[in-house]
Design an enzyme around this catalytic site. Structure first.
Site, PDB file in Angstrom:
ATOM      1  N   GLU A 104      -4.217  -1.156   2.102  1.00  0.00           N
ATOM      2  CA  GLU A 104      -3.914  -0.767   3.482  1.00  0.00           C
ATOM      3  C   GLU A 104      -4.934   0.252   3.984  1.00  0.00           C
ATOM      4  OE1 GLU A 104      -0.134   1.371   4.841  1.00  0.00           O
ATOM      5  OE2 GLU A 104       0.220  -0.697   5.472  1.00  0.00           O
ATOM      6  N   HIS A 112      -0.069 -12.272 -21.839  1.00  0.00           N
ATOM      7  CA  HIS A 112       0.658 -13.532 -22.051  1.00  0.00           C
ATOM      8  C   HIS A 112       0.941 -14.220 -20.723  1.00  0.00           C
ATOM      9  CE1 HIS A 112       1.362 -12.344 -26.271  1.00  0.00           C
ATOM     10  NE2 HIS A 112       1.334 -11.128 -25.745  1.00  0.00           N
ATOM     11  N   LYS A 153       4.115  -6.733  13.244  1.00  0.00           N
ATOM     12  CA  LYS A 153       5.387  -6.271  13.820  1.00  0.00           C
ATOM     13  C   LYS A 153       5.585  -6.896  15.198  1.00  0.00           C
ATOM     14  CE  LYS A 153       5.652  -1.637  11.692  1.00  0.00           C
ATOM     15  NZ  LYS A 153       5.543  -0.179  11.944  1.00  0.00           N
TER      16      LYS A 153
HETATM   17  O1  LIG Z   1       7.625   5.134   7.057  1.00  0.00           O
HETATM   18  P1  LIG Z   1       7.664   4.135   8.167  1.00  0.00           P
HETATM   19  O2  LIG Z   1       7.241   4.687   9.478  1.00  0.00           O
HETATM   20  O3  LIG Z   1       8.996   3.447   8.236  1.00  0.00           O
HETATM   21  O4  LIG Z   1       6.574   3.020   7.829  1.00  0.00           O
HETATM   22  C1  LIG Z   1       6.710   2.245   6.675  1.00  0.00           C
HETATM   23  C2  LIG Z   1       5.411   1.448   6.532  1.00  0.00           C
HETATM   24  O5  LIG Z   1       5.247   0.720   7.741  1.00  0.00           O
HETATM   25  C3  LIG Z   1       4.013   0.044   7.905  1.00  0.00           C
HETATM   26  O6  LIG Z   1       3.989  -1.023   7.038  1.00  0.00           O
HETATM   27  C4  LIG Z   1       2.811   0.907   7.640  1.00  0.00           C
HETATM   28  O7  LIG Z   1       1.657   0.103   7.630  1.00  0.00           O
HETATM   29  C5  LIG Z   1       2.936   1.613   6.304  1.00  0.00           C
HETATM   30  O8  LIG Z   1       1.831   2.485   6.124  1.00  0.00           O
HETATM   31  C6  LIG Z   1       4.227   2.389   6.278  1.00  0.00           C
HETATM   32  O9  LIG Z   1       4.364   3.041   5.026  1.00  0.00           O
END
Ligand SMILES: O=P(O)(O)OC[C@H]1O[C@H](O)[C@H](O)[C@@H](O)[C@@H]1O
Length: 615
Positions: free
Chosen positions: A394, A423, A528
């Site tokens: 990431e 294995h 998202k």
């Molecule tokens: O901690 P939050 O704001 O819920 O985000 C949870 C995750 O969401 C996304 O996937 C981001 O790319 C991550 O870097 C982050 O850890």
């Protein structure tokens, strides 16, 4: 009890990145690297597109490097000794001798490391090292608050650590207890979070939780209803003595929100008062923070905008769950701090994170041409590779570099543990496609003192594990497969903290070498957004089917009719998938045909929802 959450530092306007710095090189290094390898390969490369060249180089480089790998045992021993890094206080060793970088390559890289060290120094002083989001990058301050750029942040870090420690002690001691539990104390933790709000706590729990922790931890780290049901079912009546920690930096991640809503439903059905067992770890004034505050949850702890999710293990995100399991979080911080100090050396050979970055650049041509296989020969470090998948991929997996060039960068990470993986897929590593380099994590102590025994004369179980690691390392190298070995005495909070810090810094240094921003994640937002569009379409499909199902007689619809009435004929395939998923969950009924023959299918809803809440 709500911890004192004061205002979060708001980052200053985005400054020109390191105005006194000459920006790190973008492509030229790779061209140097390419030209260097081209010389090595005695081949002139027509400098086509960077990718074509990189591909040709990586083949050429791999061949050259393979041809160039030292095989003489005496010379290898000298290389081993010359390049061995040791951190005496941590008892940590780093062996890069089985990576074939040459002295010439190191010389070529020195000036770029110099710039990377400068950039890292600026970062630690509070520069806007995440220019795309106009943010500072402050995870190193979490384990050395005096390095924070101002007293306000230093105090925030110290206060939060104290609040986490006190709350955890009060829970473990039973001073803070659930309102209705026969045990009279909390016995379980249910952590609800995803990505960086889960992977660090999961790795640390697997690595460091004692056999009988004061509270046992389990995780809801997805929006899979069956997975959530499984965790709730396993808790059973102990839900009454479960502390639910909801972790989300943004406070709005859909999967985490869904997990919270599902868990709150389980609490209602069990006649339990969720707020008295709920803890939130999130940025101040996030949706989650405001929910927890308004509903009067047991506690709230802050996340800071200058700590990324994938580097948040040393914040309340990782420290609270760890402390509740009886893990010494001050030792985790101490190990990370000692490693940070080592990684501030500007002498490449004395900087373990820089040595890792050097190996990564050499092995992957600076373009991710090979995958990073993480192989800890220790069961308790099983989740280290999953943790590193987010931290490395990431951070480095970016489309553009800091100068706007399209680079599609990254290094892929996979692995589980040895010798188990021998294995599974080591066959391919030994003989198959040469598209990887390995990092072995060696833990020297097999068992606590006095607990070992020989399962055959002179040989213990741990000797086998040791032998398997060394044998695999040798067998891979004999077939020109390169590897790094990180060795620690044992798995302790201190060494786990050090390992986390080692890789956080290596990623940051490597990102400088390839001129990318390691601290944002634009690609995640796209996913998202797309998910949101699917759900919006589903609501339109439901509204259309509902209208048809409220007619008398009911009017089953074909996919084309549904798509037309949704004004989305181009989305007919997604509409079909939405209906297939609904039918599989008895939420849509198939009047004619079957999901296997999309063209002939006719669907309707089992019941008419007259309030049309789908709209
Ligand atoms: O901690 P939050 O704001 O819920 O985000 C949870 C995750 O969401 C996304 O996937 C981001 O790319 C991550 O870097 C982050 O850890």
């Amino acid at each position: 009890m709500a911890s004192s959450i004061s205002g979060i530092y708001t980052s200053s306007p985005s400054l020109k990145r390191f105005p006194n710095q000459t920006p790190p090189l973008t492509q030229p290094l790779r061209k140097n690297h390419i030209s260097f390898h081209a010389r090595r390969a005695d081949r002139t490369l027509s400098l086509a597109t960077p990718h074509a060249v990189a591909r040709e180089v990586s083949d050429g480089a791999a061949a050259a490097a393979a041809k160039g790998l030292e095989k003489d045992p005496r010379a290898l021993w000298r290389r081993y000794v010359d390049w061995l890094y040791q951190h005496k206080e941590l008892g940590l060793y780093l062996d890069v001798s089985r990576v074939g970088f040459t002295d010439e390559f190191v010389r070529e890289m020195e000036p770029h490391f110099g710039k990377a060290f400068e950039a890292m120094e600026e970062l630690e002083k509070g520069a806007i090292a995440n220019p795309d989001e106009g943010r500072m990058v402050g995870h190193y301050w979490l384990r050395d608050p005096k390095r924070a750029p101002n007293s306000f942040l230093k105090t925030q870090i110290e206060n939060t650590l104290d609040a986490v420690s006190k709350f955890a002690n009060d829970v473990v001691s039973g001073k803070i207890k659930p309102p209705s539990s026969p045990e009279g104390r909390f016995t379980q933790i249910l952590s609800v979070g995803i990505g960086g709000s889960a992977l660090g706590p999961q790795f640390v729990a697997e690595a460091l939780a004692p056999d009988n922790p004061p509270l046992k931890i389990r995780f809801v780290d997805n929006t899979d209803p069956a997975g959530i049901d499984h965790q709730i079912a396993q808790l059973g009546p102990e839900l009454a003595s479960t502390l639910v920690i909801v972790i989300s930096k943004s406070g709005g991640t859909p999967e985490t929100r869904n997990g919270l809503l599902e868990v709150q439903k389980a609490f209602r059905e069990a006649g339990l008062n969720f707020p008295k067992q709920g803890v939130a770890i999130t940025q101040e004034n996030s949706l989650l923070d405001n929910t927890a505050r308004i509903e009067g949850w047991l506690a709230r702890f802050p996340m800071f905008d200058w700590v990324g999710g994938r580097t948040s293990e040393m914040s309340a995100v990782g420290l609270l769950p760890a402390a509740l399991q009886g893990i010494d979080i001050r030792e985790m911080l101490a190990g990370a701090s000692l490693m940070d100090e080592a990684n501030r050396s500007t002498v490449l050979r004395n900087n373990p994170a820089a040595l890792l970055a050097l190996c990564w650049y050499w092995a992957t041509d600076g373009v991710g041409s090979k995958d990073m296989v993480i192989l800890p020969y220790k069961d308790s470090l099983l989740l280290f590779s999953r943790y590193l998948q987010q931290l490395v991929m990431e951070s480095l997996g970016k489309e553009f570099d800091l100068d706007g060039n399209r680079v599609n960068q990254g290094i892929s990470v996979y692995g589980n543990k040895g010798s188990t993986d021998q294995h599974a897929y080591i066959q391919q590593l030994r003989e198959g496609v040469h598209n990887f380099f390995v990092t072995f994590i060696e833990v020297l102590r097999d068992r606590p003192p006095g607990h070992d025994w020989e399962l055959e004369p002179g040989v213990t179980c741990g000797d086998y594990l040791f032998g398997m690691l060394q044998g695999t390392r040798s067998a891979l190298y004999a077939n020109d497969r390169e590897s790094i070995t990180v060795s620690v005495q044992e798995v302790t909070p201190r060494t786990v903290g050090a390992l986390i810090a080692l890789y956080e810094r290596a990623v940051g240094i490597y990102a400088s070498l390839i001129n990318i921003n390691a601290y944002h994640q634009p690609g995640v937002e796209a996913g998202k957004k797309a998910a949101g569009e699917v759900l919006a379409l589903q609501k339109r499909v439901l509204a259309v089917l509902n209208e048809a199902s409220c007619k008398d007689p009911i009017e089953p619809l074909t996919l084309e009719e549904v798509a037309d009435r949704c004004h989305a004929p181009e989305d007919i395939e997604m509409i079909y998938k939405i209906i297939a998923h609904m039918a599989a969950n008895d939420r849509a009924l198939i009047a004619e045909g079957s999901c296997g023959s999309p063209r002939g299918i006719k669907v309707f809803l089992g019941e008419c929802n007259i309030d049309e809440s789908y709209a």
